[in-house]
Design a protein around this motif. Structure first.
Motif, PDB file in Angstrom:
ATOM      1  N   TRP A  82     -19.302   0.845  10.511  1.00 23.03           N
ATOM      2  CA  TRP A  82     -18.131   0.803  11.378  1.00 23.03           C
ATOM      3  C   TRP A  82     -18.589   0.570  12.801  1.00 23.03           C
ATOM      4  O   TRP A  82     -19.742   0.840  13.147  1.00 23.03           O
ATOM      5  CB  TRP A  82     -17.341   2.111  11.294  1.00 23.03           C
ATOM      6  CG  TRP A  82     -18.209   3.329  11.477  1.00 23.03           C
ATOM      7  CD1 TRP A  82     -18.785   4.079  10.494  1.00 23.03           C
ATOM      8  CD2 TRP A  82     -18.649   3.900  12.708  1.00 23.03           C
ATOM      9  NE1 TRP A  82     -19.550   5.081  11.037  1.00 23.03           N
ATOM     10  CE2 TRP A  82     -19.491   4.988  12.416  1.00 23.03           C
ATOM     11  CE3 TRP A  82     -18.427   3.593  14.048  1.00 23.03           C
ATOM     12  CZ2 TRP A  82     -20.093   5.765  13.381  1.00 23.03           C
ATOM     13  CZ3 TRP A  82     -19.033   4.372  15.023  1.00 23.03           C
ATOM     14  CH2 TRP A  82     -19.850   5.448  14.675  1.00 23.03           C
ATOM     15  N   THR A 116     -14.884  -1.728   4.281  1.00 22.21           N
ATOM     16  CA  THR A 116     -14.225  -0.902   3.273  1.00 22.21           C
ATOM     17  C   THR A 116     -13.835  -1.723   2.065  1.00 22.21           C
ATOM     18  O   THR A 116     -13.690  -2.943   2.145  1.00 22.21           O
ATOM     19  CB  THR A 116     -12.978  -0.211   3.870  1.00 22.21           C
ATOM     20  OG1 THR A 116     -12.384   0.620   2.868  1.00 22.21           O
ATOM     21  CG2 THR A 116     -11.957  -1.215   4.377  1.00 22.21           C
ATOM     22  N   GLU A 120      -5.327  -4.219   1.946  1.00 22.27           N
ATOM     23  CA  GLU A 120      -4.621  -4.196   3.231  1.00 22.27           C
ATOM     24  C   GLU A 120      -3.642  -3.024   3.296  1.00 22.27           C
ATOM     25  O   GLU A 120      -3.538  -2.354   4.325  1.00 22.27           O
ATOM     26  CB  GLU A 120      -3.890  -5.522   3.480  1.00 22.27           C
ATOM     27  CG  GLU A 120      -4.817  -6.682   3.820  1.00 22.27           C
ATOM     28  CD  GLU A 120      -5.537  -6.536   5.161  1.00 22.27           C
ATOM     29  OE1 GLU A 120      -5.092  -5.773   6.035  1.00 22.27           O
ATOM     30  OE2 GLU A 120      -6.587  -7.187   5.310  1.00 22.27           O
ATOM     31  N   PHE A 123      -5.575   0.154   3.661  1.00 16.77           N
ATOM     32  CA  PHE A 123      -6.181   0.203   4.987  1.00 16.77           C
ATOM     33  C   PHE A 123      -5.144   0.634   6.022  1.00 16.77           C
ATOM     34  O   PHE A 123      -5.444   1.438   6.911  1.00 16.77           O
ATOM     35  CB  PHE A 123      -6.800  -1.149   5.349  1.00 16.77           C
ATOM     36  CG  PHE A 123      -7.654  -1.109   6.578  1.00 16.77           C
ATOM     37  CD1 PHE A 123      -8.850  -0.405   6.602  1.00 16.77           C
ATOM     38  CD2 PHE A 123      -7.276  -1.798   7.717  1.00 16.77           C
ATOM     39  CE1 PHE A 123      -9.642  -0.366   7.744  1.00 16.77           C
ATOM     40  CE2 PHE A 123      -8.059  -1.778   8.862  1.00 16.77           C
ATOM     41  CZ  PHE A 123      -9.246  -1.054   8.874  1.00 16.77           C
ATOM     42  N   TRP A 151      -7.372  -1.660  14.696  1.00 15.21           N
ATOM     43  CA  TRP A 151      -8.406  -1.557  13.667  1.00 15.21           C
ATOM     44  C   TRP A 151      -8.443  -2.842  12.843  1.00 15.21           C
ATOM     45  O   TRP A 151      -7.395  -3.406  12.518  1.00 15.21           O
ATOM     46  CB  TRP A 151      -8.133  -0.386  12.742  1.00 15.21           C
ATOM     47  CG  TRP A 151      -8.303   0.964  13.369  1.00 15.21           C
ATOM     48  CD1 TRP A 151      -7.772   1.408  14.546  1.00 15.21           C
ATOM     49  CD2 TRP A 151      -9.052   2.049  12.837  1.00 15.21           C
ATOM     50  NE1 TRP A 151      -8.142   2.701  14.772  1.00 15.21           N
ATOM     51  CE2 TRP A 151      -8.931   3.125  13.733  1.00 15.21           C
ATOM     52  CE3 TRP A 151      -9.792   2.221  11.680  1.00 15.21           C
ATOM     53  CZ2 TRP A 151      -9.543   4.352  13.517  1.00 15.21           C
ATOM     54  CZ3 TRP A 151     -10.387   3.456  11.467  1.00 15.21           C
ATOM     55  CH2 TRP A 151     -10.267   4.498  12.386  1.00 15.21           C
ATOM     56  N   ARG A 153     -10.126  -4.519   9.266  1.00 19.34           N
ATOM     57  CA  ARG A 153     -10.784  -4.266   7.974  1.00 19.34           C
ATOM     58  C   ARG A 153     -11.791  -5.368   7.726  1.00 19.34           C
ATOM     59  O   ARG A 153     -11.502  -6.554   7.849  1.00 19.34           O
ATOM     60  CB  ARG A 153      -9.752  -4.259   6.844  1.00 19.34           C
ATOM     61  CG  ARG A 153     -10.335  -3.961   5.474  1.00 19.34           C
ATOM     62  CD  ARG A 153      -9.262  -3.964   4.391  1.00 19.34           C
ATOM     63  NE  ARG A 153      -8.725  -5.281   4.162  1.00 19.34           N
ATOM     64  CZ  ARG A 153      -9.267  -6.177   3.340  1.00 19.34           C
ATOM     65  NH1 ARG A 153     -10.356  -5.912   2.670  1.00 19.34           N
ATOM     66  NH2 ARG A 153      -8.712  -7.352   3.181  1.00 19.34           N
TER      67      ARG A 153
END
Length: 160
Positions: A82, A116, A120, A123, A151, A153
């Motif tokens: 991350w 991850t 969607e 997430f 954020w 993904r």
């Protein structure tokens, strides 16, 4: 009769001492972690340690990282690497000049990229639940500043 704290309450305590704008902060407990803060010269410091404002932004991003890990575990989502970047926009007129108004950041933007295996939809739930459960995010949100939480993904790399 004394009020008994809830079993789920964990106290976070620290001690600070110093002079001018250069405190040494010691975390209570066995580990005895210490850290320093200082201020920019314009605020009366020597810029010898991070400003408390950087620690506030660091607390926001690192608390999000802890919270997203806990939430992902609860949702059965795997996480990889991350990144978090944060910027706070502070009008110094109140802090430095004593103007009337709010000394808070006007706006804080957090940008995160998280590897991850979540879809969607998963997430989106991961992000909203992380924001709800992160104590520092809640401090920022409830303070009235404009908080941007952006954020992204990223695909979790295949296991080697």
């Amino acid at each position: 009769m004394a009020i008994q704290p809830k079993e789920t309450v964990v106290p976070f305590a620290l001690h600070g001492e110093g002079s001018g704008v250069l405190p040494t902060l010691t975390v209570a407990g066995d580990a005895g972690h210490e850290f320093l803060t200082d201020a920019y010269p314009a605020f009366g410091g020597a810029d010898s340690a991070p400003s408390p404002l950087f620690y506030a932004l660091g607390a926001l991003t690192s608390c999000n990282q802890v919270a997203v890990s806990l939430v992902a575990k609860d949702l059965g989502i795997r996480l990889g690497r991350w990144t978090f970047d944060a910027q706070g926009d502070l009008d110094t007129a109140v802090l430095v000049g004593g103007a009337a108004g709010n000394a808070n950041f006007d706006r804080v933007e957090v940008r995160a990229t998280v590897e991850t295996d979540a879809t969607e939809e998963q997430f989106a739930r991961l992000i909203s639940e992380t924001a709800r459960r992160c104590p520092v995010t809640q401090l920022f949100e409830r303070s009235g500043l404009e908080l941007i939480n952006d954020w992204t993904r990223a695909e979790l790399p295949a296991a080697v």
